[in-house]
Scaffold this active site. Structure first.
Site, PDB file in Angstrom:
ATOM      1  N   SER A 120       0.823  -1.215   0.000  1.00  0.00           N
ATOM      2  CA  SER A 120       0.000   0.000   0.000  1.00  0.00           C
ATOM      3  C   SER A 120       0.847   1.250   0.000  1.00  0.00           C
ATOM      4  CB  SER A 120      -0.858   0.058   1.271  1.00  0.00           C
ATOM      5  OG  SER A 120      -1.699  -1.033   1.373  1.00  0.00           O
ATOM      6  N   HIS A 141      -1.064  -3.232  -7.348  1.00  0.00           N
ATOM      7  CA  HIS A 141      -1.778  -2.832  -6.137  1.00  0.00           C
ATOM      8  C   HIS A 141      -3.285  -2.983  -6.352  1.00  0.00           C
ATOM      9  CE1 HIS A 141      -2.975   0.429  -3.043  1.00  0.00           C
ATOM     10  NE2 HIS A 141      -2.796  -0.733  -2.439  1.00  0.00           N
ATOM     11  N   ASN A 191      -3.636   5.827  -2.568  1.00  0.00           N
ATOM     12  CA  ASN A 191      -3.332   6.043  -1.148  1.00  0.00           C
ATOM     13  C   ASN A 191      -2.677   7.391  -0.877  1.00  0.00           C
ATOM     14  OD1 ASN A 191      -4.544   3.740  -0.291  1.00  0.00           O
ATOM     15  ND2 ASN A 191      -2.692   2.492  -0.296  1.00  0.00           N
TER      16      ASN A 191
HETATM   17  N1  CAA Z   1     -15.437  -9.962  -0.394  1.00  0.00           N
HETATM   18  C1  CAA Z   1     -15.973 -10.371  -1.556  1.00  0.00           C
HETATM   19  N2  CAA Z   1     -17.121  -9.870  -2.056  1.00  0.00           N
HETATM   20  C2  CAA Z   1     -17.757  -8.930  -1.334  1.00  0.00           C
HETATM   21  C3  CAA Z   1     -17.263  -8.457  -0.102  1.00  0.00           C
HETATM   22  C4  CAA Z   1     -16.048  -9.015   0.368  1.00  0.00           C
HETATM   23  N3  CAA Z   1     -15.488  -8.613   1.513  1.00  0.00           N
HETATM   24  N4  CAA Z   1     -18.122  -7.532   0.375  1.00  0.00           N
HETATM   25  C5  CAA Z   1     -19.113  -7.419  -0.518  1.00  0.00           C
HETATM   26  N5  CAA Z   1     -18.888  -8.261  -1.549  1.00  0.00           N
HETATM   27  C6  CAA Z   1     -19.725  -8.427  -2.750  1.00  0.00           C
HETATM   28  C7  CAA Z   1     -21.086  -8.944  -2.377  1.00  0.00           C
HETATM   29  O1  CAA Z   1     -21.087 -10.370  -2.342  1.00  0.00           O
HETATM   30  C8  CAA Z   1     -21.947  -8.389  -3.488  1.00  0.00           C
HETATM   31  O2  CAA Z   1     -21.791  -9.215  -4.646  1.00  0.00           O
HETATM   32  P1  CAA Z   1     -23.027  -9.455  -5.647  1.00  0.00           P
HETATM   33  O3  CAA Z   1     -23.393  -8.094  -6.184  1.00  0.00           O
HETATM   34  O4  CAA Z   1     -22.423 -10.352  -6.703  1.00  0.00           O
HETATM   35  O5  CAA Z   1     -24.093 -10.076  -4.841  1.00  0.00           O
HETATM   36  C9  CAA Z   1     -21.291  -7.046  -3.829  1.00  0.00           C
HETATM   37  O6  CAA Z   1     -19.949  -7.131  -3.310  1.00  0.00           O
HETATM   38  C10 CAA Z   1     -22.001  -5.884  -3.176  1.00  0.00           C
HETATM   39  O7  CAA Z   1     -22.071  -6.159  -1.792  1.00  0.00           O
HETATM   40  P2  CAA Z   1     -23.198  -5.620  -0.811  1.00  0.00           P
HETATM   41  O8  CAA Z   1     -24.456  -5.400  -1.581  1.00  0.00           O
HETATM   42  O9  CAA Z   1     -23.223  -6.474   0.392  1.00  0.00           O
HETATM   43  O10 CAA Z   1     -22.607  -4.282  -0.256  1.00  0.00           O
HETATM   44  P3  CAA Z   1     -22.329  -2.897  -0.916  1.00  0.00           P
HETATM   45  O11 CAA Z   1     -23.136  -2.634  -2.125  1.00  0.00           O
HETATM   46  O12 CAA Z   1     -22.389  -1.974   0.226  1.00  0.00           O
HETATM   47  O13 CAA Z   1     -20.804  -3.009  -1.416  1.00  0.00           O
HETATM   48  C11 CAA Z   1     -18.512  -2.730  -1.006  1.00  0.00           C
HETATM   49  C12 CAA Z   1     -19.784  -3.427  -0.577  1.00  0.00           C
HETATM   50  C13 CAA Z   1     -18.168  -3.112  -2.444  1.00  0.00           C
HETATM   51  C14 CAA Z   1     -17.413  -3.199  -0.077  1.00  0.00           C
HETATM   52  C15 CAA Z   1     -18.739  -1.167  -0.955  1.00  0.00           C
HETATM   53  O14 CAA Z   1     -19.198  -0.816   0.327  1.00  0.00           O
HETATM   54  C16 CAA Z   1     -17.499  -0.377  -1.268  1.00  0.00           C
HETATM   55  O15 CAA Z   1     -17.153  -0.151  -2.421  1.00  0.00           O
HETATM   56  N6  CAA Z   1     -16.797   0.125  -0.210  1.00  0.00           N
HETATM   57  C17 CAA Z   1     -15.594   0.900  -0.372  1.00  0.00           C
HETATM   58  C18 CAA Z   1     -14.411  -0.024  -0.510  1.00  0.00           C
HETATM   59  C19 CAA Z   1     -13.142   0.719  -0.724  1.00  0.00           C
HETATM   60  O16 CAA Z   1     -13.035   1.938  -0.710  1.00  0.00           O
HETATM   61  N7  CAA Z   1     -12.058  -0.062  -0.903  1.00  0.00           N
HETATM   62  C20 CAA Z   1     -10.735   0.455  -1.041  1.00  0.00           C
HETATM   63  C21 CAA Z   1     -10.056   0.424   0.303  1.00  0.00           C
HETATM   64  S1  CAA Z   1      -8.437   1.142   0.255  1.00  0.00           S
HETATM   65  C22 CAA Z   1      -7.493  -0.070  -0.421  1.00  0.00           C
HETATM   66  O17 CAA Z   1      -7.919  -1.160  -0.685  1.00  0.00           O
HETATM   67  C23 CAA Z   1      -6.058   0.279  -0.691  1.00  0.00           C
HETATM   68  C24 CAA Z   1      -5.093   0.108   0.407  1.00  0.00           C
HETATM   69  O18 CAA Z   1      -3.902  -0.069   0.068  1.00  0.00           O
HETATM   70  C25 CAA Z   1      -5.435   0.222   1.841  1.00  0.00           C
HETATM   71  P1  NAD Z   2      -3.646  -9.251   6.562  1.00  0.00           P
HETATM   72  O1  NAD Z   2      -3.270  -8.906   7.950  1.00  0.00           O
HETATM   73  O2  NAD Z   2      -5.042  -9.635   6.265  1.00  0.00           O
HETATM   74  O3  NAD Z   2      -2.705 -10.416   6.014  1.00  0.00           O
HETATM   75  C1  NAD Z   2      -1.322 -10.364   6.129  1.00  0.00           C
HETATM   76  C2  NAD Z   2      -0.755 -11.755   5.949  1.00  0.00           C
HETATM   77  O4  NAD Z   2       0.668 -11.667   6.124  1.00  0.00           O
HETATM   78  C3  NAD Z   2      -1.291 -12.736   6.988  1.00  0.00           C
HETATM   79  O5  NAD Z   2      -2.019 -13.740   6.362  1.00  0.00           O
HETATM   80  C4  NAD Z   2      -0.039 -13.242   7.688  1.00  0.00           C
HETATM   81  O6  NAD Z   2      -0.029 -14.630   7.913  1.00  0.00           O
HETATM   82  C5  NAD Z   2       1.097 -12.848   6.758  1.00  0.00           C
HETATM   83  N1  NAD Z   2       2.300 -12.581   7.545  1.00  0.00           N
HETATM   84  C6  NAD Z   2       2.389 -11.907   8.729  1.00  0.00           C
HETATM   85  N2  NAD Z   2       3.665 -11.901   9.160  1.00  0.00           N
HETATM   86  C7  NAD Z   2       4.381 -12.604   8.247  1.00  0.00           C
HETATM   87  C8  NAD Z   2       5.749 -12.959   8.154  1.00  0.00           C
HETATM   88  N3  NAD Z   2       6.627 -12.582   9.075  1.00  0.00           N
HETATM   89  N4  NAD Z   2       6.144 -13.673   7.073  1.00  0.00           N
HETATM   90  C9  NAD Z   2       5.259 -14.040   6.119  1.00  0.00           C
HETATM   91  N5  NAD Z   2       3.950 -13.744   6.168  1.00  0.00           N
HETATM   92  C10 NAD Z   2       3.524 -13.023   7.217  1.00  0.00           C
HETATM   93  O7  NAD Z   2      -3.190  -8.000   5.681  1.00  0.00           O
HETATM   94  P2  NAD Z   2      -3.737  -7.511   4.275  1.00  0.00           P
HETATM   95  O8  NAD Z   2      -4.758  -6.471   4.523  1.00  0.00           O
HETATM   96  O9  NAD Z   2      -4.042  -8.678   3.418  1.00  0.00           O
HETATM   97  O10 NAD Z   2      -2.435  -6.751   3.713  1.00  0.00           O
HETATM   98  C11 NAD Z   2      -1.426  -7.427   3.000  1.00  0.00           C
HETATM   99  C12 NAD Z   2      -0.699  -6.431   2.105  1.00  0.00           C
HETATM  100  O11 NAD Z   2      -1.641  -5.828   1.203  1.00  0.00           O
HETATM  101  C13 NAD Z   2      -0.031  -5.275   2.854  1.00  0.00           C
HETATM  102  O12 NAD Z   2       1.140  -4.926   2.177  1.00  0.00           O
HETATM  103  C14 NAD Z   2      -1.087  -4.162   2.738  1.00  0.00           C
HETATM  104  O13 NAD Z   2      -0.517  -2.890   2.867  1.00  0.00           O
HETATM  105  C15 NAD Z   2      -1.595  -4.413   1.336  1.00  0.00           C
HETATM  106  N6  NAD Z   2      -2.951  -3.894   1.048  1.00  0.00           N
HETATM  107  C16 NAD Z   2      -3.930  -3.936   1.998  1.00  0.00           C
HETATM  108  C17 NAD Z   2      -5.205  -3.469   1.695  1.00  0.00           C
HETATM  109  C18 NAD Z   2      -6.322  -3.502   2.687  1.00  0.00           C
HETATM  110  O14 NAD Z   2      -7.354  -2.851   2.467  1.00  0.00           O
HETATM  111  N7  NAD Z   2      -6.213  -4.210   3.794  1.00  0.00           N
HETATM  112  C19 NAD Z   2      -5.477  -2.987   0.390  1.00  0.00           C
HETATM  113  C20 NAD Z   2      -4.442  -2.995  -0.569  1.00  0.00           C
HETATM  114  C21 NAD Z   2      -3.176  -3.435  -0.229  1.00  0.00           C
END
Ligand code: CAA
Ligand code: NAD
Length: 294
Positions: A120, A141, A191
């Site tokens: 991330s 990503h 991000n």
């Molecule tokens: N895993 C798999 N499928 C999922 C799921 C999950 N955790 N959650 C929901 N779904 C699926 C459902 O099964 C449903 O599928 P169908 O249409 O085929 O039935 C569909 O998604 C829609 O689900 P819901 O109707 O239950 O819920 P929703 O319409 O509220 O959508 C959501 C759920 C897609 C998660 C929506 O709330 C959303 O887009 N949220 C924002 C997510 C977001 O911003 N993600 C980015 C995070 S940042 C990141 O990832 C980067 C990083 O590095 C941190």
């Molecule tokens: P998570 O906590 O769900 O999973 C992390 C995994 O890493 C675990 O299954 C764990 O067993 C493994 N792990 C922990 N310590 C370890 C070690 N020492 N050696 C090998 N494996 C080890 O985390 P996540 O959310 O799946 O995030 C995984 C990666 O994806 C990170 O780099 C995160 O920044 C990135 N990411 C996360 C998101 C998010 O929304 N959570 C979205 C995009 C990218």
């Protein structure tokens, strides 16, 4: 362009399990590596459950689910990934942990294997530098939940071979995703913009601007975001968000990326969000209930 047949995934947590699912669903032989047999079973079992829900809803045929599961294998041994054409890393957001795995894989994989990270906030170059194949390293990503979110940021470093980048870009498309091209800066595109918003939401809560529920409601109804910032933070994982904040703050030295004290205290107490049952909301009841944190 090089052909991808076998896909390796490192980690079967939130992101690794989603990446493995979409790779197997796209027809690739997929092998996932986790730290213990128990975590392997939990990760692959979770994918089976997700696919099972699609079958129950009539959105997938049972035979297709079985074929996808049949293409998925789990292992605890990194060497089992030696024949993969591409390896996508999705383990904990920690450079030392990731690089230890890349070093091992660099020694066991053939020279053509492409290394891709789902990080991330780390830079791809900082991982490429740990290998003898920096030109074969890219960022892929994905976004959470991987099976639903369309975007993949495909990241090239100053050392990435353009042919490797093209293969990774085409691979992301073959998973049914919409790739975009990104430079190798910490946070890439999404991000870079999303993390300050999530950190600012926590700072607004600390300052008593409004309650958790009202900040979430405000952003959801006022801007059309599908989730408010606290629901989203719990969804991403507060342990992961805190690590991202530390890494981006170290890179940019700007407060807007820094993890606020409240987030740090929550992580110390094991409030990791949905994955631990408690974060900005408590998930132990039928419906999530906002926590009393300030
Ligand atoms: N895993 C798999 N499928 C999922 C799921 C999950 N955790 N959650 C929901 N779904 C699926 C459902 O099964 C449903 O599928 P169908 O249409 O085929 O039935 C569909 O998604 C829609 O689900 P819901 O109707 O239950 O819920 P929703 O319409 O509220 O959508 C959501 C759920 C897609 C998660 C929506 O709330 C959303 O887009 N949220 C924002 C997510 C977001 O911003 N993600 C980015 C995070 S940042 C990141 O990832 C980067 C990083 O590095 C941190
Ligand atoms: P998570 O906590 O769900 O999973 C992390 C995994 O890493 C675990 O299954 C764990 O067993 C493994 N792990 C922990 N310590 C370890 C070690 N020492 N050696 C090998 N494996 C080890 O985390 P996540 O959310 O799946 O995030 C995984 C990666 O994806 C990170 O780099 C995160 O920044 C990135 N990411 C996360 C998101 C998010 O929304 N959570 C979205 C995009 C990218």
């Amino acid at each position: 362009m090089a052909e991808i047949k076998r896909v390796g995934v490192l980690g079967c947590g939130l992101m690794g399990s989603g990446i493995a699912q979409v790779a197997a669903a796209a027809g690739y032989e997929t092998i996932v590596r986790e730290v213990s047999d128990e975590v392997v079973q939990r990760g692959i079992g979770g994918i089976g459950k997700q696919l099972g829900k699609a079958v129950e809803k009539g959105k997938m045929a049972a035979e297709d689910r079985d074929a996808i599961v049949g293409r998925l294998k789990g292992t605890t041994n990194l060497e089992d990934l030696r024949d993969c054409d591409i390896i996508i890393e999705a383990v904990v957001e920690d450079l030392a942990v990731k690089n230890e795995m890349w070093k091992t894989l660099d020694a066991v994989c053939g020279p053509d294997t492409i290394f891709a990270s789902n990080t991330s906030s780390l830079t791809i170059a900082d991982m490429a530098a740990a290998t003898r194949r920096p030109e074969r390293m890219v960022g892929l990503h994905f976004f959470n939940p991987v099976p639903v979110m369309k975007l993949v940021e495909v990241v090239k470093t100053i050392a990435t071979d353009p042919a490797v980048f093209d293969t990774a870009f085409a691979f992301a498309k073959s998973l049914g995703k919409e790739p975009i091209v990104c430079k190798d800066n910490s946070g890439f595109v999404v991000n870079l913009l999303l993390v300050p918003y999530m950190m600012d939401s926590i700072r607004a809560l600390e300052q008593g601007v409004a309650t958790i529920e009202d900040i979430d409601k405000g952003m959801q109804l006022g801007t059309g975001y599908p989730m408010g910032p606290f629901v989203l933070s719990d969804f991403v994982g507060l342990d992961t968000l805190d690590k991202i904040g530390d890494i981006m703050f170290k890179e940019y030295k700007e407060k807007r990326y820094a993890s606020p004290p409240l987030l740090k205290r929550m992580v110390s107490l094991g409030y990791f969000g949905r994955k631990s049952g408690k974060g900005f909301y408590d998930y132990s009841g039928e419906k999530p209930v906002a926590m009393k944190l300030v």
